[in-house]
Design a protein around this motif. Sequence first.
Motif, PDB file in Angstrom:
ATOM      1  N   GLY A   1       0.758  -1.212   0.012  1.00 20.93           N
ATOM      2  CA  GLY A   1       0.078  -0.003  -0.020  1.00 20.93           C
ATOM      3  C   GLY A   1       0.756   1.177  -0.042  1.00 20.93           C
ATOM      4  O   GLY A   1       0.601   1.994  -0.774  1.00 20.93           O
ATOM      5  N   PHE A   2       1.781   1.137   0.796  1.00 19.85           N
ATOM      6  CA  PHE A   2       2.735   2.467   0.952  1.00 19.85           C
ATOM      7  C   PHE A   2       3.490   2.650  -0.247  1.00 19.85           C
ATOM      8  O   PHE A   2       3.537   3.692  -0.618  1.00 19.85           O
ATOM      9  N   THR A   3       3.971   1.431  -1.044  1.00 24.69           N
ATOM     10  CA  THR A   3       4.458   1.363  -2.376  1.00 24.69           C
ATOM     11  C   THR A   3       3.650   2.308  -3.237  1.00 24.69           C
ATOM     12  O   THR A   3       4.350   3.032  -4.149  1.00 24.69           O
ATOM     13  N   ASP A   4       2.287   1.979  -3.352  1.00 20.85           N
ATOM     14  CA  ASP A   4       1.372   2.486  -4.434  1.00 20.85           C
ATOM     15  C   ASP A   4       1.221   3.846  -4.292  1.00 20.85           C
ATOM     16  O   ASP A   4       1.158   4.694  -5.155  1.00 20.85           O
ATOM     17  N   ILE A   5       1.152   4.301  -3.149  1.00 22.89           N
ATOM     18  CA  ILE A   5       1.004   5.906  -2.716  1.00 22.89           C
ATOM     19  C   ILE A   5       2.346   6.671  -3.144  1.00 22.89           C
ATOM     20  O   ILE A   5       2.494   7.599  -3.719  1.00 22.89           O
ATOM     21  N   PHE A   6       3.528   6.006  -2.764  1.00 21.26           N
ATOM     22  CA  PHE A   6       4.690   6.655  -3.450  1.00 21.26           C
ATOM     23  C   PHE A   6       4.926   6.695  -4.808  1.00 21.26           C
ATOM     24  O   PHE A   6       5.343   7.779  -5.386  1.00 21.26           O
ATOM     25  N   LYS A   7       4.494   5.478  -5.411  1.00 22.20           N
ATOM     26  CA  LYS A   7       4.450   5.477  -6.848  1.00 22.20           C
ATOM     27  C   LYS A   7       3.546   6.526  -7.407  1.00 22.20           C
ATOM     28  O   LYS A   7       4.097   7.311  -8.536  1.00 22.20           O
ATOM     29  N   MET A   8       2.451   6.719  -6.757  1.00 21.78           N
ATOM     30  CA  MET A   8       1.536   7.766  -7.495  1.00 21.78           C
ATOM     31  C   MET A   8       2.039   9.048  -7.245  1.00 21.78           C
ATOM     32  O   MET A   8       1.847  10.011  -8.121  1.00 21.78           O
ATOM     33  N   GLY A   9       3.027   9.436  -6.105  1.00 19.79           N
ATOM     34  CA  GLY A   9       3.348  10.683  -5.711  1.00 19.79           C
ATOM     35  C   GLY A   9       4.559  10.905  -6.713  1.00 19.79           C
ATOM     36  O   GLY A   9       4.812  11.967  -7.208  1.00 19.79           O
ATOM     37  N   GLN A  10       5.501   9.832  -7.281  1.00 19.74           N
ATOM     38  CA  GLN A  10       6.349  10.189  -8.152  1.00 19.74           C
ATOM     39  C   GLN A  10       5.659  10.292  -9.456  1.00 19.74           C
ATOM     40  O   GLN A  10       6.420  11.268 -10.220  1.00 19.74           O
ATOM     41  N   GLU A  11       4.575   9.897  -9.998  1.00 23.12           N
ATOM     42  CA  GLU A  11       4.047  10.026 -11.115  1.00 23.12           C
ATOM     43  C   GLU A  11       3.350  11.622 -11.271  1.00 23.12           C
ATOM     44  O   GLU A  11       3.170  12.078 -12.287  1.00 23.12           O
ATOM     45  N   LYS A  12       3.030  11.937 -10.210  1.00 18.40           N
ATOM     46  CA  LYS A  12       2.431  13.184  -9.898  1.00 18.40           C
ATOM     47  C   LYS A  12       3.489  14.423  -9.747  1.00 18.40           C
ATOM     48  O   LYS A  12       3.017  15.417  -9.837  1.00 18.40           O
ATOM     49  N   GLY A  13       4.596  13.950  -9.429  1.00 16.79           N
ATOM     50  CA  GLY A  13       5.753  14.680  -9.598  1.00 16.79           C
ATOM     51  C   GLY A  13       5.979  15.386  -7.881  1.00 16.79           C
ATOM     52  O   GLY A  13       6.849  16.441  -7.862  1.00 16.79           O
ATOM     53  N   ASP A  14       5.359  15.078  -6.843  1.00 18.73           N
ATOM     54  CA  ASP A  14       5.388  15.784  -5.400  1.00 18.73           C
ATOM     55  C   ASP A  14       6.303  14.692  -4.557  1.00 18.73           C
ATOM     56  O   ASP A  14       6.562  15.004  -3.414  1.00 18.73           O
ATOM     57  N   VAL A  15       6.784  13.762  -5.331  1.00 16.13           N
ATOM     58  CA  VAL A  15       7.796  12.676  -4.359  1.00 16.13           C
ATOM     59  C   VAL A  15       9.134  12.534  -5.267  1.00 16.13           C
ATOM     60  O   VAL A  15       8.863  12.249  -6.510  1.00 16.13           O
ATOM     61  N   THR A  16      10.200  12.735  -4.777  1.00 17.37           N
ATOM     62  CA  THR A  16      11.340  12.429  -5.682  1.00 17.37           C
ATOM     63  C   THR A  16      11.540  11.131  -5.989  1.00 17.37           C
ATOM     64  O   THR A  16      10.925  10.103  -5.901  1.00 17.37           O
ATOM     65  N   ASP A  17      12.089  11.063  -7.389  1.00 21.05           N
ATOM     66  CA  ASP A  17      12.304   9.632  -8.179  1.00 21.05           C
ATOM     67  C   ASP A  17      13.826   9.036  -7.882  1.00 21.05           C
ATOM     68  O   ASP A  17      14.178   8.316  -8.717  1.00 21.05           O
ATOM     69  N   ARG A  18      14.688   9.694  -7.185  1.00 23.33           N
ATOM     70  CA  ARG A  18      15.761   9.339  -6.881  1.00 23.33           C
ATOM     71  C   ARG A  18      15.709   7.957  -6.237  1.00 23.33           C
ATOM     72  O   ARG A  18      16.904   7.201  -6.274  1.00 23.33           O
ATOM     73  N   PHE A  19      14.857   7.520  -5.337  1.00 23.89           N
ATOM     74  CA  PHE A  19      14.696   6.181  -5.067  1.00 23.89           C
ATOM     75  C   PHE A  19      13.615   5.369  -5.451  1.00 23.89           C
ATOM     76  O   PHE A  19      12.714   6.071  -5.892  1.00 23.89           O
ATOM     77  N   SER A  20      13.440   4.284  -5.394  1.00 30.52           N
ATOM     78  CA  SER A  20      12.236   3.510  -5.972  1.00 30.52           C
ATOM     79  C   SER A  20      11.493   3.623  -4.781  1.00 30.52           C
ATOM     80  O   SER A  20      11.485   3.805  -3.814  1.00 30.52           O
ATOM     81  N   SER A  21       9.982   3.416  -5.402  1.00 32.76           N
ATOM     82  CA  SER A  21       8.822   3.690  -4.386  1.00 32.76           C
ATOM     83  C   SER A  21       8.937   2.452  -3.268  1.00 32.76           C
ATOM     84  O   SER A  21       8.551   2.698  -2.186  1.00 32.76           O
ATOM     85  N   GLN A  22       9.410   1.358  -3.711  1.00 32.59           N
ATOM     86  CA  GLN A  22       9.451   0.160  -2.557  1.00 32.59           C
ATOM     87  C   GLN A  22      10.721   0.609  -1.521  1.00 32.59           C
ATOM     88  O   GLN A  22      10.052   0.408  -0.340  1.00 32.59           O
ATOM     89  N   THR A  23      11.697   1.417  -2.020  1.00 27.33           N
ATOM     90  CA  THR A  23      12.658   1.719  -0.995  1.00 27.33           C
ATOM     91  C   THR A  23      12.016   2.827   0.031  1.00 27.33           C
ATOM     92  O   THR A  23      12.389   2.733   1.118  1.00 27.33           O
ATOM     93  N   LEU A  24      11.349   3.871  -0.577  1.00 29.04           N
ATOM     94  CA  LEU A  24      10.706   4.837   0.088  1.00 29.04           C
ATOM     95  C   LEU A  24       9.737   4.209   1.068  1.00 29.04           C
ATOM     96  O   LEU A  24       9.645   4.518   2.311  1.00 29.04           O
ATOM     97  N   ALA A  25       9.000   3.294   0.628  1.00 34.14           N
ATOM     98  CA  ALA A  25       7.938   2.700   1.418  1.00 34.14           C
ATOM     99  C   ALA A  25       8.728   1.819   2.504  1.00 34.14           C
ATOM    100  O   ALA A  25       8.110   1.934   3.826  1.00 34.14           O
ATOM    101  N   ARG A  26       9.715   1.132   2.335  1.00 36.92           N
ATOM    102  CA  ARG A  26      10.501   0.391   3.408  1.00 36.92           C
ATOM    103  C   ARG A  26      10.864   1.385   4.670  1.00 36.92           C
ATOM    104  O   ARG A  26      10.950   1.153   5.708  1.00 36.92           O
ATOM    105  N   GLN A  27      11.474   2.479   3.932  1.00 42.75           N
ATOM    106  CA  GLN A  27      12.180   3.360   4.936  1.00 42.75           C
ATOM    107  C   GLN A  27      11.218   4.001   5.897  1.00 42.75           C
ATOM    108  O   GLN A  27      11.425   4.023   6.978  1.00 42.75           O
ATOM    109  N   LEU A  28       9.977   4.330   5.275  1.00 40.80           N
ATOM    110  CA  LEU A  28       8.882   5.018   6.035  1.00 40.80           C
ATOM    111  C   LEU A  28       8.295   4.050   6.916  1.00 40.80           C
ATOM    112  O   LEU A  28       8.173   4.477   8.317  1.00 40.80           O
ATOM    113  N   LEU A  29       8.203   2.755   6.585  1.00 37.47           N
ATOM    114  CA  LEU A  29       7.703   1.766   7.553  1.00 37.47           C
ATOM    115  C   LEU A  29       8.874   1.360   8.825  1.00 37.47           C
ATOM    116  O   LEU A  29       8.402   1.145   9.871  1.00 37.47           O
ATOM    117  N   GLY A  30       9.956   1.305   8.254  1.00 35.31           N
ATOM    118  CA  GLY A  30      11.017   1.179   9.412  1.00 35.31           C
ATOM    119  C   GLY A  30      10.919   2.205  10.427  1.00 35.31           C
ATOM    120  O   GLY A  30      11.210   2.188  11.603  1.00 35.31           O
TER     121      GLY A  30
END
Length: 214
Positions: free
Chosen positions: A132-161
């Motif tokens: 679920g978190f990965t999906d949210i980050f992926k949408m954010g990357q597509e819309k341009g309000d989240v960096t694309d320097r990291f994969s959406s899964q990496t961002l999800a895992r860091q936030l969950l951690g």
Amino acid sequence: MTRRERKKEATRLKIMETAIRLFKKHGFEQTTMNRISEEADVALGTLYNYFPSKEAIVGAYVGWVVADYREKNWPRVMELPSTYERFQFVLLIIAHWHEENKELSEIYISDLRNFYYGPNWEPVPKDGLEEGFTDIFKMGQEKGDVTDRFSSQTLARQLLGALYSATLHWLAESDGEPLKDRYLEVLDLFFKGCGRNDGVVSVSNLEVLYYMFF
């Protein structure tokens, strides 16, 4: 789904619902697998075929809660205008569940099998939050309000951690601070960073979290 599969799923849900009711009524430690099998009217061997431990039942229940929430509320979440607001909405719901189910939360959080992705613990189901978190980050990357320097899964895992750490501290401490406040602090750190804005120090919180965990 075949008739046999539907029957197995019904049995699984019956066991899970019975166990959770007993946990909430009598406590996790006081509820035995024998008691669960009796109350659910299934053989003890059948119970163990579905769930190898009480902890596995709690893990499956959390996964069911997440899946049920996604089915009922996900379109509403994804319609929110920004990634920050989507996570803010989701984290308030998660915090509320933990606060209302503190004993189950402690059992779930303390069982590292729920957060380990190695082959030896495959029987323990994951809760689905990473997806679920990965999906949210992926949408954010597509819309341009989240960096694309990291994969959406990496961002999800860091936030969950970071949220996992916040939950552990909340369970261990008795200062009365609502979990939602801790979660929103984590969210602010993740999105707004820990750097100063005067140009002297500028460190992206995403980089801080990334190198903390990798």
